[in-house]
Design a protein around this motif. Structure first.
Motif, PDB file in Angstrom:
ATOM      1  N   VAL A  97      17.422  16.292  -3.097  1.00 42.27           N
ATOM      2  CA  VAL A  97      18.202  15.531  -1.678  1.00 42.27           C
ATOM      3  C   VAL A  97      19.567  15.934  -2.722  1.00 42.27           C
ATOM      4  CG1 VAL A  97      17.094  13.410  -1.361  1.00 42.27           C
ATOM      5  CG2 VAL A  97      18.543  13.414  -3.144  1.00 42.27           C
ATOM      6  N   CYS A 139      17.306  14.818   2.843  1.00 45.26           N
ATOM      7  CA  CYS A 139      16.662  16.301   2.515  1.00 45.26           C
ATOM      8  C   CYS A 139      17.226  17.705   2.092  1.00 45.26           C
ATOM      9  CB  CYS A 139      14.961  15.602   2.430  1.00 45.26           C
ATOM     10  SG  CYS A 139      14.083  17.079   2.144  1.00 45.26           S
ATOM     11  N   ALA A 188      12.801  11.793   2.510  1.00 45.40           N
ATOM     12  CA  ALA A 188      13.856  12.439   2.112  1.00 45.40           C
ATOM     13  C   ALA A 188      12.776  12.830   0.520  1.00 45.40           C
ATOM     14  CB  ALA A 188      14.476  12.322   2.198  1.00 45.40           C
ATOM     15  N   GLY A 189      13.104  14.148  -0.158  1.00 45.01           N
ATOM     16  CA  GLY A 189      13.171  13.825  -1.367  1.00 45.01           C
ATOM     17  C   GLY A 189      11.945  13.811  -1.864  1.00 45.01           C
ATOM     18  N   ALA A 214      17.217   9.838  -1.659  1.00 47.95           N
ATOM     19  CA  ALA A 214      18.775   9.186  -1.411  1.00 47.95           C
ATOM     20  C   ALA A 214      18.927   7.877  -1.825  1.00 47.95           C
ATOM     21  CB  ALA A 214      18.343   8.468   0.404  1.00 47.95           C
TER      22      ALA A 214
END
Length: 199
Positions: free
Chosen positions: A21, A27, A36-37, A153
């Motif tokens: 991220v 992401c 994300a991630g 995040a």
């Protein structure tokens, strides 16, 4: 990340390169509707079929996960992914010390089970998230889970205890999980079936 990948390999764990991220928590894959991630750089996910990555496959901006399931000849790796404020002991009683990681939303506890134990990758396996604010996910065979020094995040992953090998998961925990699934009329497979491959 390359040092981390080498470290996990030295422990006998299969490390997987993941998208990281950026500073805003977006992401690095460039997508807007992804997790994300938390998704693999290689979308084909060959690690599910035993692919081992080299440290050179990891980059400084990546996250890193480890593959769960087959770990040693007679034992497989499973993770209790606890998201929420309640301690895992409130659901399973006193558990043996094991590899323990702080995640951005809770804790990851790593245990071993006999090969082909009838576990799956189950979200909120005890159906407690809406009642207590804490859910326990099972991450197991063909699954993966982010590990330090990854970031999401919501924050970073950090090892709290890496002493020795992961402990065996107590039979009492398996019984509680199976009871929860039966109560909700969910299946517990005693045989593994992947196309033409059976075990």
């Amino acid at each position: 990340m390359r040092d981390a990948a080498a470290y996990y390999a030295a422990l006998g764990l299969r490390a997987i390169p993941m998208w990281g991220v950026d500073g805003a928590g977006h992401c690095r894959c460039g997508g807007f509707d992804c997790n994300a991630g938390k998704h693999a750089v290689d979308e084909r996910e060959p690690w599910k079929d035993g692919r081992e990555y080299r440290p050179a496959d990891f980059h400084h901006q990546d996250n890193i996960a480890i593959a769960l399931g087959p770990w040693q000849a007679l034992s497989w790796l499973v993770c209790l992914d606890v998201d929420g404020p309640e301690p895992v002991e409130s659901f399973f009683g006193v558990l043996p010390p094991t590899m323990l990681q702080r995640s951005p939303r809770g804790r990851h506890l790593f245990y071993t089970v006999p090969a082909f134990a009838p576990l799956g990758n189950w979200v909120d396996c005890l159906a407690t998230k809406h009642q207590t604010g804490t859910g326990v996910d099972i991450r197991y065979a063909r699954g993966k889970i982010n590990v330090a020094p990854s970031k999401s995040a919501f924050g970073s992953y950090e090892w709290l205890s890496r002493c020795g090998d992961p402990a065996p998961l107590p039979a009492s925990v398996l019984a509680i999980i199976e009871h929860s699934r039966r109560r909700r009329q969910l299946p517990i497979q005693r045989r593994w079936d992947r196309g033409s491959k059976r075990a």
